[in-house]
Design an enzyme around this catalytic site. Structure first.
Site, PDB file in Angstrom:
ATOM      1  N   ASN A  62       0.840  -1.210   0.000  1.00 48.51           N
ATOM      2  CA  ASN A  62       0.000   0.000   0.000  1.00 48.51           C
ATOM      3  C   ASN A  62       0.869   1.251   0.000  1.00 48.51           C
ATOM      4  OD1 ASN A  62       0.663  -0.757   2.692  1.00 48.51           O
ATOM      5  ND2 ASN A  62      -1.012   0.406   3.534  1.00 48.51           N
ATOM      6  N   GLU A  64       0.434   5.282   0.664  1.00 44.56           N
ATOM      7  CA  GLU A  64      -0.485   6.314   1.152  1.00 44.56           C
ATOM      8  C   GLU A  64      -0.092   7.710   0.674  1.00 44.56           C
ATOM      9  OE1 GLU A  64      -0.936   5.632   5.376  1.00 44.56           O
ATOM     10  OE2 GLU A  64      -2.142   3.831   4.987  1.00 44.56           O
ATOM     11  N   CYS A  73      -4.311   0.873  -2.165  1.00 46.39           N
ATOM     12  CA  CYS A  73      -4.162  -0.419  -1.497  1.00 46.39           C
ATOM     13  C   CYS A  73      -3.117  -1.286  -2.200  1.00 46.39           C
ATOM     14  CB  CYS A  73      -5.482  -1.187  -1.527  1.00 46.39           C
ATOM     15  SG  CYS A  73      -6.809  -0.483  -0.569  1.00 46.39           S
ATOM     16  N   GLU A  75      -3.261  -4.433  -2.981  1.00 49.24           N
ATOM     17  CA  GLU A  75      -3.774  -5.356  -3.995  1.00 49.24           C
ATOM     18  C   GLU A  75      -3.888  -4.685  -5.361  1.00 49.24           C
ATOM     19  OE1 GLU A  75      -4.920  -4.701  -1.011  1.00 49.24           O
ATOM     20  OE2 GLU A  75      -6.116  -6.331  -0.171  1.00 49.24           O
ATOM     21  N   CYS A 112     -10.310  -5.061   0.506  1.00 54.04           N
ATOM     22  CA  CYS A 112     -11.447  -4.135   0.563  1.00 54.04           C
ATOM     23  C   CYS A 112     -12.316  -4.306  -0.692  1.00 54.04           C
ATOM     24  CB  CYS A 112     -10.961  -2.694   0.697  1.00 54.04           C
ATOM     25  SG  CYS A 112     -10.380  -1.971  -0.841  1.00 54.04           S
ATOM     26  N   CYS A 115     -10.807  -3.235  -4.059  1.00 52.83           N
ATOM     27  CA  CYS A 115      -9.784  -4.177  -4.554  1.00 52.83           C
ATOM     28  C   CYS A 115     -10.428  -5.441  -5.110  1.00 52.83           C
ATOM     29  CB  CYS A 115      -8.791  -4.517  -3.441  1.00 52.83           C
ATOM     30  SG  CYS A 115      -7.675  -3.152  -3.080  1.00 52.83           S
TER      31      CYS A 115
HETATM   32  N1  THU Z   1      -5.376  -1.350   2.602  1.00 52.49           N
HETATM   33  C1  THU Z   1      -4.860  -2.188   1.662  1.00 52.49           C
HETATM   34  O1  THU Z   1      -3.710  -2.025   1.223  1.00 52.49           O
HETATM   35  N2  THU Z   1      -5.639  -3.196   1.217  1.00 52.49           N
HETATM   36  C2  THU Z   1      -6.926  -3.429   1.621  1.00 52.49           C
HETATM   37  O2  THU Z   1      -7.588  -4.283   1.068  1.00 52.49           O
HETATM   38  C3  THU Z   1      -7.479  -2.658   2.736  1.00 52.49           C
HETATM   39  C4  THU Z   1      -6.701  -1.477   3.162  1.00 52.49           C
HETATM   40  C5  THU Z   1      -4.547  -0.231   3.062  1.00 52.49           C
HETATM   41  C6  THU Z   1      -5.054   1.118   2.626  1.00 52.49           C
HETATM   42  C7  THU Z   1      -4.454   2.007   3.681  1.00 52.49           C
HETATM   43  O3  THU Z   1      -3.141   2.362   3.263  1.00 52.49           O
HETATM   44  C8  THU Z   1      -4.347   1.138   4.909  1.00 52.49           C
HETATM   45  O4  THU Z   1      -4.503  -0.203   4.460  1.00 52.49           O
HETATM   46  C9  THU Z   1      -5.398   1.418   5.962  1.00 52.49           C
HETATM   47  O5  THU Z   1      -6.672   1.416   5.423  1.00 52.49           O
END
Ligand code: THU
Length: 160
Positions: A62, A64, A73, A75, A112, A115
């Site tokens: 991920n 940010e 994310c 994925e 999520c 994704c």
């Molecule tokens: N996140 C992912 O990388 N994948 C997911 O399926 C759920 C959330 C990340 C996004 C963000 O950087 C952190 O987790 C918190 O939500």
């Protein structure tokens, strides 16, 4: 009017020892991918690794952003990296793991909704299922045979 029951299929592994060698390597690489996570805002680091049909591994994490919705994310970084670096090569499976200093995540962290939708696009495109494995930092691992198993009543290009 009738009520219907929508169910799904998944395999739950108690620990890493129960996985096949191939799945165990994929989870290991997803864990390695956490190193590249950029998560200064949530401190929730996610790693993903895709196995392609040509045997290549695509690692991602991920990423940010100070403007929160601009982050991405693990994925989706992984599938888009796979699609751009290896266009036309089918994705066989993806593993997802997490790490956070907030608490010990001891239950599997499912991808999520966005994704799931993005993975479904590529599963539909390649006309072959993509297996999805996910876990927390420790504990059980869940595996589904196809993205469809994670997304009932999904939207795809057949509606367009
Ligand atoms: N996140 C992912 O990388 N994948 C997911 O399926 C759920 C959330 C990340 C996004 C963000 O950087 C952190 O987790 C918190 O939500």
């Amino acid at each position: 009017m009738k009520k219907i029951k929508v169910d799904t299929n998944a395999v739950v592994y108690e620990n890493l020892d129960e996985l096949s060698k191939e799945d165990s390597i994929l989870i290991q690489k997803a864990t390695e991918a956490i190193q590249s996570s950029y998560a200064p805002y949530s401190n929730f680091k996610v790693g993903a690794c895709i196995l392609l049909e040509n045997g290549e591994y695509v690692l991602a994490s991920n990423q940010e952003n100070a403007a929160y919705p601009s982050g991405m994310c693990a994925e989706r970084v992984a599938i888009w990296k796979a699609s751009t670096s290896f266009p036309g090569i089918k994705m066989v499976k993806i593993a997802i793991t997490v790490s956070t200093n907030l608490k010990k995540v001891d239950k599997p962290v499912g991808p999520c909704g966005a994704c799931r939708q993005s993975m479904l696009e590529f599963e539909t495109k390649q006309q072959n299922p993509i297996e999805v494995l996910f876990m927390g930092e420790v504990g059980k691992i869940i595996k589904v045979q196809s993205v469809v198993s994670l997304l009932p009543f999904s939207f795809d290009n057949s509606y367009l």
